[in-house]
Design an enzyme around this catalytic site. Sequence first.
Site, PDB file in Angstrom:
ATOM      1  N   ARG A 277      -3.328  -4.068   1.527  1.00 58.23           N
ATOM      2  CA  ARG A 277      -2.740  -3.554   0.287  1.00 58.23           C
ATOM      3  C   ARG A 277      -2.462  -4.742  -0.621  1.00 58.23           C
ATOM      4  O   ARG A 277      -1.481  -5.440  -0.460  1.00 58.23           O
ATOM      5  CB  ARG A 277      -1.440  -2.797   0.628  1.00 58.23           C
ATOM      6  CG  ARG A 277      -0.920  -1.920  -0.479  1.00 58.23           C
ATOM      7  CD  ARG A 277       0.523  -1.528  -0.199  1.00 58.23           C
ATOM      8  NE  ARG A 277       1.409  -2.634  -0.488  1.00 58.23           N
ATOM      9  CZ  ARG A 277       2.544  -2.901   0.153  1.00 58.23           C
ATOM     10  NH1 ARG A 277       2.945  -2.154   1.145  1.00 58.23           N
ATOM     11  NH2 ARG A 277       3.283  -3.936  -0.210  1.00 58.23           N
ATOM     12  N   HIS A 281       3.619  -1.642  -2.838  1.00 64.17           N
ATOM     13  CA  HIS A 281       3.551  -0.321  -2.194  1.00 64.17           C
ATOM     14  C   HIS A 281       3.486   0.776  -3.260  1.00 64.17           C
ATOM     15  O   HIS A 281       2.629   1.643  -3.240  1.00 64.17           O
ATOM     16  CB  HIS A 281       4.779  -0.134  -1.299  1.00 64.17           C
ATOM     17  CG  HIS A 281       4.914   1.250  -0.774  1.00 64.17           C
ATOM     18  ND1 HIS A 281       4.070   1.766   0.166  1.00 64.17           N
ATOM     19  CD2 HIS A 281       5.783   2.246  -1.088  1.00 64.17           C
ATOM     20  CE1 HIS A 281       4.413   3.027   0.427  1.00 64.17           C
ATOM     21  NE2 HIS A 281       5.447   3.335  -0.327  1.00 64.17           N
ATOM     22  N   TYR A 290       9.313  -9.496   0.741  1.00 62.38           N
ATOM     23  CA  TYR A 290       9.051  -9.449   2.185  1.00 62.38           C
ATOM     24  C   TYR A 290       7.718 -10.066   2.612  1.00 62.38           C
ATOM     25  O   TYR A 290       7.411 -10.095   3.787  1.00 62.38           O
ATOM     26  CB  TYR A 290       9.147  -8.002   2.698  1.00 62.38           C
ATOM     27  CG  TYR A 290       8.265  -7.001   1.973  1.00 62.38           C
ATOM     28  CD1 TYR A 290       6.919  -6.861   2.303  1.00 62.38           C
ATOM     29  CD2 TYR A 290       8.774  -6.214   0.941  1.00 62.38           C
ATOM     30  CE1 TYR A 290       6.107  -5.961   1.626  1.00 62.38           C
ATOM     31  CE2 TYR A 290       7.973  -5.302   0.261  1.00 62.38           C
ATOM     32  CZ  TYR A 290       6.642  -5.188   0.607  1.00 62.38           C
ATOM     33  OH  TYR A 290       5.839  -4.300  -0.063  1.00 62.38           O
TER      34      TYR A 290
HETATM   35  C1  LIG Z   1       8.385  11.487   6.764  1.00 61.96           C
HETATM   36  C2  LIG Z   1       8.601  10.347   5.827  1.00 61.96           C
HETATM   37  N1  LIG Z   1       9.350   9.317   6.183  1.00 61.96           N
HETATM   38  C3  LIG Z   1       9.545   8.267   5.336  1.00 61.96           C
HETATM   39  C4  LIG Z   1       8.961   8.277   4.100  1.00 61.96           C
HETATM   40  C5  LIG Z   1       9.179   7.087   3.134  1.00 61.96           C
HETATM   41  N2  LIG Z   1       7.935   6.319   3.032  1.00 61.96           N
HETATM   42  C6  LIG Z   1       7.081   6.536   2.020  1.00 61.96           C
HETATM   43  S1  LIG Z   1       5.719   5.573   2.144  1.00 61.96           S
HETATM   44  C7  LIG Z   1       6.288   4.826   3.544  1.00 61.96           C
HETATM   45  C8  LIG Z   1       5.441   3.778   4.239  1.00 61.96           C
HETATM   46  C9  LIG Z   1       4.107   4.296   4.649  1.00 61.96           C
HETATM   47  O1  LIG Z   1       3.286   3.277   5.153  1.00 61.96           O
HETATM   48  P1  LIG Z   1       1.820   3.552   5.622  1.00 61.96           P
HETATM   49  O2  LIG Z   1       1.749   4.803   6.423  1.00 61.96           O
HETATM   50  O3  LIG Z   1       1.335   2.317   6.270  1.00 61.96           O
HETATM   51  O4  LIG Z   1       1.008   3.864   4.288  1.00 61.96           O
HETATM   52  P2  LIG Z   1       0.757   2.906   3.023  1.00 61.96           P
HETATM   53  O5  LIG Z   1       1.827   3.213   2.041  1.00 61.96           O
HETATM   54  O6  LIG Z   1       0.768   1.515   3.509  1.00 61.96           O
HETATM   55  O7  LIG Z   1      -0.562   3.311   2.467  1.00 61.96           O
HETATM   56  C10 LIG Z   1       7.541   5.320   3.896  1.00 61.96           C
HETATM   57  C11 LIG Z   1       8.309   4.881   5.066  1.00 61.96           C
HETATM   58  C12 LIG Z   1       8.181   9.391   3.736  1.00 61.96           C
HETATM   59  N3  LIG Z   1       7.579   9.478   2.561  1.00 61.96           N
HETATM   60  N4  LIG Z   1       7.998  10.410   4.621  1.00 61.96           N
END
Ligand SMILES: Cc1ncc(C[n+]2csc(CCOP(=O)(O)OP(=O)(O)O)c2C)c(N)n1
Length: 381
Positions: A277, A281, A290
């Site tokens: 990425r 985010h 971080y």
């Molecule tokens: C069930 C749930 N828990 C927490 C969140 C908050 N949240 C949104 S994105 C994220 C990180 C996701 O990381 P990843 O799966 O690696 O996807 P990326 O954003 O890196 O594409 C979190 C913890 C959420 N949206 N849904």
Amino acid sequence: MSTISSPTGHQLPEEAIGILSADGFIDPTDAAQAFVEDATAIGHERVAEMYRLMAHTRRIDQEGVNLQRQGQLVLWTPSIGQEAAQAGAVTALEDRDWIFPTYREHVMARGRGIPNENIFDFFRGAVHGGWDPNAYNMQPYTVVLGAQVLHATGYAWGMAQQQRGWTDARRRDEGRVAIACFGDGASTQGGVHEAMVFAASFDAPVVFFVQNNYWAISTPFEVQSKVPLFKRAQGYGFDGFAVDGNDPIATAAVMDRAVEHARRGKGPVLVEAHTYRMGAHTTADDPTKYRTKEEEQAHAQGDPMVRTEAYLRRRFDYTDAFFNEVQVEADEIAATLRDKIVDAPDTVSLRDQFDLVYAEGHSLVEAQAAEFDRWMEGEDA
Ligand SMILES: Cc1ncc(C[n+]2csc(CCOP(=O)(O)OP(=O)(O)O)c2C)c(N)n1
Ligand SMILES: [Mg+2]
């Protein structure tokens, strides 16, 4: 765990399938041997299509960040750096297949022909889902991590029921597959595990496509899993592959095979695309809190756009004329989109939201709507 250095700046698992060097030469990893022929047989038309999709999307991705900063979008989720992984995946599908995305699959949505403004309207909060899923065989973006993996598996199971007893030839011509997109962070959700067990038990035609971009907001991958994600597939009882997700032809070849496997009724496959990425985010995130500049710079050399361009030039003699043309197109697309989004009217008012939660009335939602009305009238202000 044994690893190999990759052009993306990662230490990839030694089982990772990669074909291209950072500067576009064919330089397969050991694990890629069984895919070299397929990957290098991918014609220039598909590579150019992937490049075009990637370049156009990267341009409007930047517009997404800009428009959010200018107050036109509530939020934007950049896909910069992950374009090759998504382009390889979306071009492996037939139109009749179904995509169940997260909130970052802009290349895939655009590859499906979803209008740019529909994607942006979602991030403007101006509409509910953004597009009609049935018109594009693509579900709306899903922010509840991992939920779409269950949806994809359930949908695939339903398709498996319809396709029961089909001949191999019919499966090839009409068989449908669902692709479940999720991130390295989402891979730890309970629902994702349930989906994989269920898909294995019932040979659901679903491809689990995890884009391991090494971060889940500020949580690094090392904390999510002690083993590479593709290895989990073995525990569920199906095949798993790791691929250099910043390599468009490696990803395309691996996804072609995974989709074909599911289409032929042989059950699910897990593909872990190693990518990075490159952006934040979301526009609400500040990655300098971080991760280091050094890390970001190390990964910049694996930029999938640079590799794809180098490959098109070296292998297929593409010249500046093509790349300039794509850039002009990208600028036009961005300008048109900007015009459509800036000060666009909202089609759903805040009050409407309460009526759109359930198909029929619901006492709790009605109570909340009444409270909202009182608040708007100033009673509780
Ligand atoms: C069930 C749930 N828990 C927490 C969140 C908050 N949240 C949104 S994105 C994220 C990180 C996701 O990381 P990843 O799966 O690696 O996807 P990326 O954003 O890196 O594409 C979190 C913890 C959420 N949206 N849904
Ligand atoms: Mg991630």
